[in-house]
Design an enzyme around this catalytic site. Structure first.
Site, PDB file in Angstrom:
ATOM      1  N   SER A  53       0.866  -1.174   0.000  1.00 43.06           N
ATOM      2  CA  SER A  53       0.000   0.000   0.000  1.00 43.06           C
ATOM      3  C   SER A  53       0.902   1.223   0.000  1.00 43.06           C
ATOM      4  O   SER A  53       2.082   1.136   0.390  1.00 43.06           O
ATOM      5  CB  SER A  53      -0.877   0.003   1.261  1.00 43.06           C
ATOM      6  OG  SER A  53      -1.500   1.259   1.468  1.00 43.06           O
ATOM      7  N   TYR A  98      -2.094  -0.635  10.642  1.00 41.21           N
ATOM      8  CA  TYR A  98      -2.060  -1.011   9.226  1.00 41.21           C
ATOM      9  C   TYR A  98      -0.795  -0.476   8.566  1.00 41.21           C
ATOM     10  O   TYR A  98      -0.109  -1.189   7.812  1.00 41.21           O
ATOM     11  CB  TYR A  98      -3.306  -0.457   8.540  1.00 41.21           C
ATOM     12  CG  TYR A  98      -3.392  -0.709   7.058  1.00 41.21           C
ATOM     13  CD1 TYR A  98      -3.748  -1.954   6.558  1.00 41.21           C
ATOM     14  CD2 TYR A  98      -3.143   0.317   6.138  1.00 41.21           C
ATOM     15  CE1 TYR A  98      -3.850  -2.180   5.187  1.00 41.21           C
ATOM     16  CE2 TYR A  98      -3.236   0.101   4.776  1.00 41.21           C
ATOM     17  CZ  TYR A  98      -3.590  -1.141   4.304  1.00 41.21           C
ATOM     18  OH  TYR A  98      -3.686  -1.362   2.946  1.00 41.21           O
TER      19      TYR A  98
END
Length: 257
Positions: A140, A153
């Site tokens: 990501s 995350y």
């Protein structure tokens, strides 16, 4: 036993980016194993891609090593040794840091980072034996920069990028490349959940919430799953044989290295 063509395993392959990646790899001639925790969803999607001759579903929890080992063995039993591994399975949960308890933090690490670790360890012996292979980790932009309210995350995805770079060096003379693809906000269930969360907490409309997520992208739009799939397919192919240890941002220019 059915073995023909290169064999790609795509974790989290039943929906979103994983489904787009599986679709592209099947179109490119791969035999694809899609994994996930929802067996019915996987079976239905595999059938939509052409059924057992080109795509097989395997129920598997990437955060559980025993489940991963069983799943990879089931994948090999039909399509043979694993040629390409796409670690796409992941979860994202937002919370202020002081409201991020150890359980949440460990879950984000367990799925996003340990999941990649388990799957690579299970698939890598096939690639080492063949002296050829591709490991592609779907990370990501949160693996490249920080974002507020998603510390767990972000920490996990930074770990995925670090693992990618380290393993790429370790395997550089083995015919195996290791790369990360780092999408920005992409049209997936994770983004739908983020939109719902913004709406619930701020009272914004869906359109306003989506615009909030897209505003960091200079193109002012969400990334499409097919755009991520194209990048993965390129990294899996012969033309990317000299590309390793890279973290490729697919984000409309939001992150520039």
């Amino acid at each position: 036993m059915m073995r023909a063509g290169p064999h790609a395993v795509v974790t989290g392959g039943g929906r979103g980016m994983g489904a787009a990646i599986a679709t592209r790899l099947v179109a490119n001639g791969y035999r694809v194993t899609i994994t996930g925790r929802d067996a019915r969803l996987l079976a239905e999607f595999a059938e939509s891609l052409g059924g057992a001759s080109v795509c097989q579903p395997v129920a598997m929890d990437v955060s559980d090593r025993v489940s991963v080992d069983r799943g990879m063995d089931a994948a090999r039993a039909t399509f043979g040794p694993i040629t390409v591994l796409v670690n796409n399975a992941g979860q994202a949960v937002s919370a202020p840091f002081l409201k991020t308890d150890a359980t949440l933090f460990e879950r984000m690490i367990g799925v996003n980072l340990m999941g990649a670790f388990h799957c690579i360890q299970a698939a890598l012996p096939d690639m080492l034996a063949a002296q050829s292979g591709r490991v592609i980790n779907v990370a990501s932009t949160a693996g490249l920069v920080g974002y507020a309210y998603v510390s767990a995350y972000t920490a996990a995805k930074h770990g995925v990028v670090g693992l990618t770079r380290s393993l790429a060096l370790e395997l550089a003379t083995k015919g195996i490349t290791v790369n990360a693809v780092c999408p920005g906000y992409t049209e997936t269930d994770i983004v739908k959940d983020a939109v719902a969360n913004i709406m619930a907490k701020t009272g914004r409309t869906e359109l306003e919430a989506r615009a909030e997520l897209a505003k960091g992208n200079p193109m002012q739009r969400l990334v499409q799953p097919e755009e991520v799939a194209d990048t993965v397919a390129w990294l899996a192919g012969l033309g990317a044989a000299s590309i390793t240890g890279q973290a490729i941002a697919v984000c409309g220019g939001e992150v520039m290295a």
